[in-house]
Scaffold this motif. Structure first.
Motif, PDB file in Angstrom:
ATOM      1  N   GLY A  97       0.813  -1.224   0.000  1.00 47.42           N
ATOM      2  CA  GLY A  97       0.000   0.000   0.000  1.00 47.42           C
ATOM      3  C   GLY A  97       0.836   1.260   0.000  1.00 47.42           C
ATOM      4  N   ASN A  98       2.173   1.094  -0.078  1.00 46.25           N
ATOM      5  CA  ASN A  98       3.128   2.201  -0.219  1.00 46.25           C
ATOM      6  C   ASN A  98       3.076   3.190   0.945  1.00 46.25           C
ATOM      7  OD1 ASN A  98       4.455   1.689  -2.930  1.00 46.25           O
ATOM      8  ND2 ASN A  98       2.292   1.448  -3.432  1.00 46.25           N
ATOM      9  N   VAL A  99       3.275   4.481   0.670  1.00 44.04           N
ATOM     10  CA  VAL A  99       3.392   5.482   1.738  1.00 44.04           C
ATOM     11  C   VAL A  99       2.109   5.559   2.561  1.00 44.04           C
ATOM     12  CG1 VAL A  99       3.800   7.917   2.250  1.00 44.04           C
ATOM     13  CG2 VAL A  99       5.062   6.815   0.392  1.00 44.04           C
ATOM     14  N   ARG A 100       0.971   5.388   1.912  1.00 45.55           N
ATOM     15  CA  ARG A 100      -0.302   5.436   2.641  1.00 45.55           C
ATOM     16  C   ARG A 100      -0.369   4.324   3.684  1.00 45.55           C
ATOM     17  NH1 ARG A 100      -3.979   4.613  -1.393  1.00 45.55           N
ATOM     18  NH2 ARG A 100      -4.002   6.823  -1.936  1.00 45.55           N
ATOM     19  N   GLU A 101       0.122   3.154   3.324  1.00 48.37           N
ATOM     20  CA  GLU A 101       0.108   2.030   4.264  1.00 48.37           C
ATOM     21  C   GLU A 101       1.080   2.268   5.420  1.00 48.37           C
ATOM     22  OE1 GLU A 101       0.616  -2.839   4.289  1.00 48.37           O
ATOM     23  OE2 GLU A 101       1.189  -1.690   2.516  1.00 48.37           O
ATOM     24  N   LEU A 102       2.275   2.765   5.109  1.00 52.20           N
ATOM     25  CA  LEU A 102       3.248   3.081   6.157  1.00 52.20           C
ATOM     26  C   LEU A 102       2.666   4.103   7.121  1.00 52.20           C
ATOM     27  CD1 LEU A 102       6.097   3.077   7.449  1.00 52.20           C
ATOM     28  CD2 LEU A 102       6.751   4.822   5.766  1.00 52.20           C
TER      29      LEU A 102
END
Length: 458
Positions: free
Chosen positions: A357-362
């Motif tokens: 989910g990339n930066v949103r997931e982090l």
């Protein structure tokens, strides 16, 4: 490896001697008198990490930290004391005078870990501050340190000087809307509107009224006129998010607007000219969609004049510590709470994941961990509890493991995953792994993991 410049203030000469000897390969300045240390800072000396004793003749450590705020701003402070109270801790942390408290006698090995961690965090904060100043005239801040994002931002800046349409590609959660905002803010249209349209959420029967607007009486319920998105964006930028989700019928109507640059509100026979710059974003392969007759080729030609690809988080893994520090600071400022910090093992743990989910997931993981962690230092165990709960909720664990890991590294990560899941029970974990408890114990020791500490958690 870069070492911090350390200031140590304590009225015990024996303590200063032992700590100087321990940190002999660091740049250390020691003072018996807080007044002399204050004079050093007032003369212009800068330090990265400051260690100060609480009780000293003439000036307390707390008073010293209050006074230096007028002369030095970018540092981390550690209060050393044998007389800590909850009131002292609460006041010092709330006033941001110090970030850690060490009780005497000091464990120098633990202190070194805290100092190295503090310096790592400080460097991240300085980088974030530098980036924030670079984006001071924009409505978005792009947090990065890697070369791939540096090239992306540089290209976005060049595109901002043009009025040509832009297509932004990249996986979901990479920050395509932030880049679109950045391009608009850097362009000559920055003082005009930035209007966002999510192409996947507009029903077909509302498409024309949303984009073109309508006149009073155009249809039942149209009690007043309403301008469309293109009219609202006149002179500025219109951002078409998830353009790949737009149905073919709607694509034809959008193509007509782009070709003529004029819109006709429903109920009106007079077209109105508009001047808009179109930026689109998608996580889909539009060329492949054209081949599958799911997307119009003539529309793609007009939208894809300039192309910008946003790298995934797994391709800019070195930005994870910086982004995590930024999110923790963002939470603290928004909630009016203390800034929490990531331990070194927590950072290393985050660096092993792919983050589909990339930066949103982090960001979501950091936010959740912040609110579920009671202490001010977020550890590997704190993160693993959150990540494991998300894995089990989604019924997946494979997406969270870095596919570039070696077999040995992957085995280590999976063992720690099962340890966390089984609440650090050696026997239960060994049973799940299909190995003897003695073999698991041997592996944990080879990783430098305290087996005694593990047994205490059972």
């Amino acid at each position: 490896m870069e070492k911090p410049r350390i200031l140590i203030v304590d009225d015990e000469e024996s303590f200063l001697f032992s700590i100087s000897k321990w940190f002999n390969d660091y740049d250390v300045s020691t003072f018996l008198s807080p007044s002399d240390a204050l004079s050093s800072i007032m003369s212009g000396e800068q330090y990265d990490v400051i260690l100060v004793d609480y009780r000293m003749p003439g000036m307390t450590g707390k008073d010293f930290l209050v006074k230096i705020k007028d002369y030095i701003t970018s540092y981390k402070a550690i209060l050393i004391t044998a007389f800590s109270t909850s009131e002292l801790l609460e006041q010092g942390l709330n006033d941001n005078l110090f970030q850690w408290v060490f009780n005497k006698p000091v464990d120098l090995k633990s202190l070194q870990l805290i100092i190295d961690n503090a310096f790592s965090i400080l460097k991240n904060e300085r980088q974030i501050k530098f980036l924030a100043s670079s984006f001071i005239n924009t409505k978005s801040i792009c947090i990065y340190s890697c070369k791939s994002m540096e090239r992306t931002i540089s290209l976005a800046g060049k595109y901002a000087c043009s009025s040509a349409n832009i297509l932004i590609g990249g996986q979901s959660g990479t920050g395509k809307e932030i880049i679109a905002h950045y391009i608009h803010s850097m362009s000559s249209r920055s003082d005009k509107p930035f209007i966002k349209i999510n192409c996947s959420t507009i029903p077909d029967h509302l498409f024309e009224s949303e984009l073109f607007g309508y006149c009073k009486g155009a249809f039942t319920g149209a009690d007043s006129s309403k301008p469309g998105k293109f009219t609202l964006a006149d002179g500025g930028t219109i951002f078409l998010d998830e353009i790949g989700e737009m149905p073919l019928q709607q694509q034809a109507k959008l193509l007509r607007i782009i070709e003529d640059m004029e819109v006709s509100a429903l109920g009106s026979v007079k077209p109105v000219k508009v001047d808009v710059r179109i930026i689109c974003a998608t996580n889909r392969n539009l060329s492949e969609m054209v081949n599958n007759k799911e997307f119009r080729s003539d529309l793609l030609f007009r939208l894809n004049v300039l192309f910008l690809e946003i790298p995934s988080l797994k391709d800019r893994r070195e930005d994870i510590p910086l982004l995590s520090t930024y999110f923790l600071s963002e939470i603290a400022n928004r909630e009016g709470q203390i800034t929490k910090l990531l331990s070194d093992d927590a950072v290393e743990y985050l660096m092993t994941f792919d983050f589909p989910g990339n930066v949103r997931e982090l960001k979501g993981i950091i936010y959740r961990t912040y609110f579920l962690t009671e202490h001010n230092i977020i550890t590997r165990n704190d993160l693993s509890e959150v990540i494991n709960s998300l894995c089990m909720k989604n019924g997946k664990i494979d997406n969270y493991f870095d596919k570039s890991l070696t077999l040995v590294q992957l085995e280590k990560e999976y063992i720690f995953y099962q340890l966390d899941k089984n609440k650090y029970s050696i026997n239960n974990t060994a049973h799940i792994l299909g190995i003897a408890p003695t073999n698991l114990t041997r592996k944990l020791k080879s990783y430098g993991f305290s087996v005694k500490e593990t047994l205490c958690r059972n």
